[in-house]
Design an enzyme around this catalytic site. Sequence first.
Site, PDB file in Angstrom:
ATOM      1  N   SER A 253      -8.464  -2.562   9.476  1.00 39.88           N
ATOM      2  CA  SER A 253      -7.541  -3.679   9.725  1.00 39.88           C
ATOM      3  C   SER A 253      -8.071  -4.625  10.795  1.00 39.88           C
ATOM      4  O   SER A 253      -8.872  -4.242  11.652  1.00 39.88           O
ATOM      5  CB  SER A 253      -6.176  -3.142  10.166  1.00 39.88           C
ATOM      6  OG  SER A 253      -5.699  -2.204   9.234  1.00 39.88           O
TER       7      SER A 253
HETATM    8  N1  SAM Z   1      -6.152   2.704   9.699  1.00 33.87           N
HETATM    9  C1  SAM Z   1      -7.363   2.356   9.009  1.00 33.87           C
HETATM   10  C2  SAM Z   1      -8.487   1.987   9.933  1.00 33.87           C
HETATM   11  O1  SAM Z   1      -8.278   1.926  11.143  1.00 33.87           O
HETATM   12  O2  SAM Z   1      -9.586   1.789   9.416  1.00 33.87           O
HETATM   13  C3  SAM Z   1      -7.168   1.258   7.997  1.00 33.87           C
HETATM   14  C4  SAM Z   1      -6.416   1.732   6.850  1.00 33.87           C
HETATM   15  S1  SAM Z   1      -6.604   0.858   5.335  1.00 33.87           S
HETATM   16  C5  SAM Z   1      -5.860  -0.680   5.713  1.00 33.87           C
HETATM   17  C6  SAM Z   1      -5.373   1.785   4.411  1.00 33.87           C
HETATM   18  C7  SAM Z   1      -5.807   3.188   4.071  1.00 33.87           C
HETATM   19  O3  SAM Z   1      -4.679   3.875   3.524  1.00 33.87           O
HETATM   20  C8  SAM Z   1      -6.910   3.236   3.024  1.00 33.87           C
HETATM   21  O4  SAM Z   1      -8.008   3.944   3.515  1.00 33.87           O
HETATM   22  C9  SAM Z   1      -6.230   3.971   1.849  1.00 33.87           C
HETATM   23  O5  SAM Z   1      -7.116   4.794   1.118  1.00 33.87           O
HETATM   24  C10 SAM Z   1      -5.176   4.780   2.577  1.00 33.87           C
HETATM   25  N2  SAM Z   1      -4.066   5.249   1.755  1.00 33.87           N
HETATM   26  C11 SAM Z   1      -3.407   4.613   0.751  1.00 33.87           C
HETATM   27  N3  SAM Z   1      -2.434   5.401   0.256  1.00 33.87           N
HETATM   28  C12 SAM Z   1      -2.470   6.565   0.972  1.00 33.87           C
HETATM   29  C13 SAM Z   1      -1.705   7.769   0.950  1.00 33.87           C
HETATM   30  N4  SAM Z   1      -0.693   7.981   0.095  1.00 33.87           N
HETATM   31  N5  SAM Z   1      -2.018   8.738   1.826  1.00 33.87           N
HETATM   32  C14 SAM Z   1      -3.030   8.574   2.714  1.00 33.87           C
HETATM   33  N6  SAM Z   1      -3.788   7.466   2.776  1.00 33.87           N
HETATM   34  C15 SAM Z   1      -3.499   6.462   1.920  1.00 33.87           C
END
Ligand code: SAM
Length: 207
Positions: free
Chosen positions: A52
């Site tokens: 992000s």
């Molecule tokens: N917090 C992260 C960082 O600092 O890099 C950025 C996160 S990215 C915007 C969103 C993440 O949520 C992705 O890696 C995606 O694979 C994950 N995601 C989506 N659905 C999910 C779920 N049900 N459980 C866990 N992770 C999930």
Amino acid sequence: MAETQLVPRGIKDPRVLEAMRSVPRHVFAEESNLLSAYEDMALPIGDGQTISQPYMVAVMTELLELKGTEKVLEIGTGSGYQGAVLAELAKEVYTIERISGLADRAAEKFRALYYDTVHVRTGDGTLGWPEEAPFDRIIITAASPRVPEPLIEQLALNGILVMPIGSRFSQQLLKITRTENGLKEEYHTPCVFVPLIGKFGWEKDSS
Ligand code: SAM
């Protein structure tokens, strides 16, 4: 980054600013994006996912009102960057990522940087981490049309949950506080996050 992107946009919590100054964002970026690691934007991290924008990490972290004693659950480990910022500010961090390659890479980075208080799991984060509940803080870093019910159940009394809520392509940050009288909701900054895919989020990857 703190001085040019965060302070001018209203990030005030000195502990959040200090954490944002000390976590090396370039370590969590892909090699091809090293030169952009401190720029004002989200960056690709592979598997169609993103790390992000620094401002969004700071806003969400500030809304969590961390004092240093909290047990935090993060849904959406991604690169691990947000998890590292949380580790600077809270006692323990539990983070769940649905894509195993990302979870493994993030876990390696936490080890390399000695973030021993961060625990990583691969799976559907919309189910939470029931064995470790309740959590003082919950942060969801992917967008959902609704608040996943298990996460509400796993939020401690006086706990705070922050997440982007809305449609696939446009959301707003929602802050929920569990009080003795029930759940208090406040809406904050508009935002755009990748979807939360899971039993209590979006059903599948396609729109
Ligand atoms: N917090 C992260 C960082 O600092 O890099 C950025 C996160 S990215 C915007 C969103 C993440 O949520 C992705 O890696 C995606 O694979 C994950 N995601 C989506 N659905 C999910 C779920 N049900 N459980 C866990 N992770 C999930």
